[in-house]
Design an enzyme around this catalytic site. Structure first.
Site, PDB file in Angstrom:
ATOM      1  N   HIS A 188      -7.556  -5.794   0.547  1.00 29.74           N
ATOM      2  CA  HIS A 188      -6.376  -4.947   0.716  1.00 29.74           C
ATOM      3  C   HIS A 188      -5.530  -5.339   1.927  1.00 29.74           C
ATOM      4  CE1 HIS A 188      -4.120  -1.322  -0.269  1.00 29.74           C
ATOM      5  NE2 HIS A 188      -4.147  -0.958   1.002  1.00 29.74           N
TER       6      HIS A 188
ATOM      7  N   SER B 213       0.822  -1.201   0.000  1.00 31.53           N
ATOM      8  CA  SER B 213       0.000   0.000   0.000  1.00 31.53           C
ATOM      9  C   SER B 213       0.863   1.261   0.000  1.00 31.53           C
ATOM     10  CB  SER B 213      -0.949  -0.046   1.207  1.00 31.53           C
ATOM     11  OG  SER B 213      -1.952   0.923   1.099  1.00 31.53           O
TER      12      SER B 213
END
Length: 405
Positions: free
Chosen positions: A380, A175
């Site tokens: 995620h 990320s």
């Protein structure tokens, strides 16, 4: 932090506190509260892994703490080649070890025979020091992920190279750990030659198609949030604290009827995937994460979502003219990212949408491949804490690494 926040900020504060607590482990790993009280180095030592602590000073004076796992008691051979692993927003080096041996990414890499370096970006639990600024001052917190890419990553990379005697290293980021890498590689292109391969887990550059409703709220009110944080001195966003840890112990443990709330709020950010989350580990994760970040990091992401660009921080028309000589902030030139990049992404990632990853892929001149996680529901945060993260992601990364040693 001082003052009162807007409903959007309060919503995200509550959501992220619960969200970042979500964890996953293979099977039914018992909940050990002792792990909640141990830092990255103590966790590694507890499970018999050697660890070194290193301190690195950036070009603008921030003092960063790194952890090195030079070997593994389980490794049989291996290259001993170094890899720097970087965390995402509100995270720290602890996220790569907290799930334990055989499961967490740092252990998997060490067991495969690599020299593992765990970085910590400025402002998180382990990197709250400066050569001149007080960490409690407003001056300390005037940074976004742009500065992490421009200053922090180069300082850590140079330190690893100096310590190991190598001319280049592997790099893996999750990320924000990918965002900051693209900043570095485009703004300081000489560092491309110092990266053998970059493994981009849940890559975040473009965010046009982001699905997370909570982050969409941030984007919608990003101008108001930016003004408010400056007005009331809300410099640090969501630091870890004894209060947050207490909330995790009470609300997210196996016996709490509110445990499902912790899980479901997580899905609002990263994507829905209950099969990959072991809620037993929620209190332990909440003790380590959120690890703190600057408000400007969150605002900068909000600007990305709203603008559809991958570009530098937007200081407003007058501020941009003063800083950049243009009304709008300049885009990062991804054509300068000449390091080899492997993109690891998933269909159910609400922060790194497949369309945005495809757009990134088309602009990277030296991408060695796109690797879609085979589980359609992988989200995620699963890249760190999923039950099958090792099988679905980490083993693939290690396999790719072996081709470039």
């Amino acid at each position: 932090m001082t003052g009162a926040a807007s409903p959007a900020i309060l919503l995200l504060l509550v959501a992220t506190a619960a969200t970042t607590a979500a964890a996953a482990v293979r099977g039914a790993v018992p909940y050990d509260m002792e792990d909640a009280d141990l830092d990255t180095a103590q966790l590694l030592r507890k499970y018999g892994y050697p660890v070194e602590e290193h301190f690195v000073t950036t070009g603008d004076g921030y003092i960063l703490r790194m952890f090195r796992v030079p070997s593994s008691p389980k490794a049989s051979g291996g290259s001993g080649f170094p890899i720097l692993v970087m965390h995402g927003l509100l995270s720290s080096s602890a996220d790569w070890v907290v799930m334990g041996p055989g499961e967490a990414f740092a252990y998997v890499l060490a067991d495969a025979g690599y020299d593992v370096w765990l970085g910590n970006a400025r402002g998180n639990t382990y990197s709250r020091n400066h050569t001149s600024f007080d960490p409690n001052s407003s001056e300390f917190w005037q940074f976004s992920w742009h500065e992490i890419g421009y200053y922090d990553l180069p300082a850590m990379i140079d330190h690893v190279l100096a310590q190991t005697g190598q001319s280049d290293i592997f790099y893996a980021g999750h990320s924000q750990g990918t965002t900051s890498f693209y900043v570095m590689a485009s703004m300081r292109p000489e560092y491309n030659d110092k990266i053998r391969v970059m493994f981009s887990l849940a890559p975040v550059a473009y965010m046009n198609n982001l699905d997370s409703p909570l982050l969409q709220v941030v984007a919608q009110f990003v101008d108001q949030i930016s003004f408010l944080t400056q007005l009331i001195g809300l410099n640090e966003f969501l630091p870890n604290s004894e209060f947050i840890q207490m909330v995790g112990d009470i609300m997210c443990n196996d016996d709490a009827f509110t445990q499902d709330i912790c899980s479901n709020i997580m899905f609002l950010i990263g994507g829905y995937n209950p099969d990959e989350m072991n809620t037993t580990m929620l209190p332990v994760l909440l003790a380590h994460t959120p690890a703190g970040a600057s408000s400007k990091q969150l605002v900068h992401y909000g600007q990305e979502i709203k603008s559809g660009h991958f570009r530098q921080y937007d200081y407003g028309m007058m501020g941009n003219i003063q800083r950049y000589g243009s009304i709008a902030p300049p885009d990062y030139d991804l054509s300068k990212v000449t390091a080899k990049v492997a993109l690891h992404y998933s269909n159910n990632d609400w922060c790194a949408d497949v369309q945005d990853v495809d757009r990134l892929y088309k602009q990277l001149p030296n991408c060695i491949g796109r690797f879609l996680v085979t589980q359609d529901t992988f989200n995620h945060l699963d890249f760190m804490w999923a039950i099958h993260a090792r099988d679905l992601v980490y083993n693939k990364v290690v396999s790719l690494m072996s081709r470039y040693v």
